[in-house]
Design an enzyme around this catalytic site. Structure first.
Site, PDB file in Angstrom:
ATOM      1  N   CYS A  16      -7.417  47.464 -33.638  1.00  8.42           N
ATOM      2  CA  CYS A  16      -7.221  46.035 -33.339  1.00  8.42           C
ATOM      3  C   CYS A  16      -5.826  45.787 -32.749  1.00  8.42           C
ATOM      4  O   CYS A  16      -4.824  46.253 -33.280  1.00  8.42           O
ATOM      5  CB  CYS A  16      -7.384  45.189 -34.596  1.00  8.42           C
ATOM      6  N   CYS A  40     -10.840  41.854 -32.253  1.00 10.75           N
ATOM      7  CA  CYS A  40     -11.267  43.248 -32.029  1.00 10.75           C
ATOM      8  C   CYS A  40     -12.762  43.438 -32.244  1.00 10.75           C
ATOM      9  O   CYS A  40     -13.268  44.537 -32.028  1.00 10.75           O
ATOM     10  CB  CYS A  40     -10.486  44.205 -32.909  1.00 10.75           C
ATOM     11  N   CYS A  52     -11.014  44.208 -39.533  1.00  9.54           N
ATOM     12  CA  CYS A  52     -10.757  44.664 -38.171  1.00  9.54           C
ATOM     13  C   CYS A  52     -11.153  46.119 -38.018  1.00  9.54           C
ATOM     14  O   CYS A  52     -11.264  46.851 -38.990  1.00  9.54           O
ATOM     15  CB  CYS A  52      -9.255  44.590 -37.856  1.00  9.54           C
ATOM     16  N   CYS A  76     -13.111  40.105 -37.395  1.00  7.84           N
ATOM     17  CA  CYS A  76     -12.019  39.618 -36.548  1.00  7.84           C
ATOM     18  C   CYS A  76     -12.579  39.250 -35.173  1.00  7.84           C
ATOM     19  O   CYS A  76     -13.369  39.991 -34.597  1.00  7.84           O
ATOM     20  CB  CYS A  76     -10.972  40.720 -36.402  1.00  7.84           C
TER      21      CYS A  76
HETATM   22 ZN   LIG Z   1      -8.981  42.579 -35.342  1.00 11.19          ZN
END
Ligand SMILES: [Zn+2]
Length: 359
Positions: A49, A79, A45, A76
């Site tokens: 995030c 994000c 991330c 991810c």
């Molecule tokens: Zn994330």
């Protein structure tokens, strides 16, 4: 224990601590400076995030997305760490929009580019990619908005502008037609021959679908079924060319998702809102309600100087097509109870509850 702790133990640890503090604070200014991999999920991330924070012992830091992927982590979906530079660009574009709005005379392209730390050529491209219009077109729109402000003292003139069939922003369209490469009549025809980009993304309230014309965001909808949302968009803009947004458009959608997950201040991006002069006054009043607060329809009617128009205010709130950014969810009944919401009362309640917590 982080793997980097072997060499200069104390320095490595303090760098780790700084990064961990940035993660806990969801500090956007660290985005692009490092990413974090979460051992327990195999996901990496960016620092800001919005998802639930992992346990510290499961976190590994990497300087780049490539390093995180080389270590076996996947990006991810929430994000989108690879989109981080574009998101940073979007923030710089918002700053530039503010600069334009605040200036007496429009700043030059060079001045704006310098403020963003980019070359004029690069800045021009980034600005257009994020907003859909050139900095000049945006400045023209702002200038005309000011003209309208001046005209506000004479209601009949303002009403005449709106009634001329150009919707809210007729003067903008007339002035910006050249920059936009479109004739005002095309806009009058309800988006005929206009490209409307759109994309949907998952958020904690289901799906959010964002659509934008060359002028700005023209629709934000919440729902559960992507096909149904696309159908609704088609119904609203039957003459426009609908196109799925590209990766840079995804950065705009990510901003909206971020705002839904962690509401703060106002999400100020160019909007393309169509409505009557009255509806515009109501929508401006809605945007003035801070995060964590609500206002009754009667209060809004008072704020726009038409205390008797309570039912019309409720109607204008219900007619809002841009969820969350024009926060019609912050309008409630006089006794404080929730009234209906185009995208479901459960979502309205969820939005208000999280905004109360965030304050
Ligand atoms: Zn994330």
């Amino acid at each position: 224990m982080p793997p980097a702790a072997s060499k200069t133990r104390s320095r490595a640890l303090s760098a780790y601590d700084r990064r961990w503090a940035a993660v806990l604070a969801r500090d956007k200014s660290f985005d692009g400076t490092f990413v974090l991999g979460v051992v327990s999920t195999g996901i990496y991330c960016r620092p800001s995030c919005p998802a639930r924070k992992p346990l510290r012992k499961n976190v590994r830091f990497y300087a780049t997305c490539a390093e995180a992927e080389a270590a076996g982590f996947r990006p991810c979906k929430r994000c989108t760490p690879k989109a981080a530079p574009q998101d940073a660009n979007a923030a710089k574009v918002v700053d530039a929009c503010r600069q334009i709005e605040a200036a007496e005379t429009s700043p030059t392209l060079e001045e704006l580019a310098q403020g963003a730390g980019m070359s004029p050529y690069h800045f021009h491209r980034v600005f257009k990619a994020v907003t859909g219009v050139t900095p000049k077109a945006y400045a023209v729109a702002q200038r005309n908005k000011r003209v309208r402000e001046v005209l506000k003292g004479d209601k009949s003139v303002t009403e005449a502008i709106y009634a001329s069939g150009f919707n809210s922003s007729g003067r903008f369209y007339a002035a910006a037609a050249q920059s936009l490469g479109m004739k005002p009549s095309q806009f009058r025809a309800g988006g005929a021959n206009t490209d409307i980009r759109y994309a949907a993304a998952a958020c904690s309230l289901g799906l959010v679908m964002v659509a934008a014309s060359p002028k700005g965001v023209c629709s934000i909808m919440l729902g559960d079924d992507e096909d149904a949302l696309i159908r609704e968009l088609r119904d609203r803009f039957p003459k426009a060319r609908l196109r799925v947004g590209d990766r840079q458009f995804a950065a705009l959608v990510a901003k909206v998702v971020d705002y839904i997950e962690a509401p703060h201040g106002r999400l100020d991006l160019p909007l393309d809102v169509r409505g009557t002069a009255f509806q515009h006054r109501v929508w401006m009043a809605l945007r003035a309600i801070p995060v964590g607060k609500t206002a009754s329809y009667a209060e809004i009617a008072q704020r726009i100087g038409q205390p008797d128009a309570v039912r019309a205010v409720a109607g204008a709130c219900a007619a809002n097509k841009i969820a969350v950014v024009i926060p019609c969810h912050r309008a409630v009944r006089s006794d404080g109870t929730l009234s209906g919401y185009r995208w479901g009362t459960a979502r309205k309640r969820a939005l208000l509850e999280r905004e109360k917590r965030k304050r």
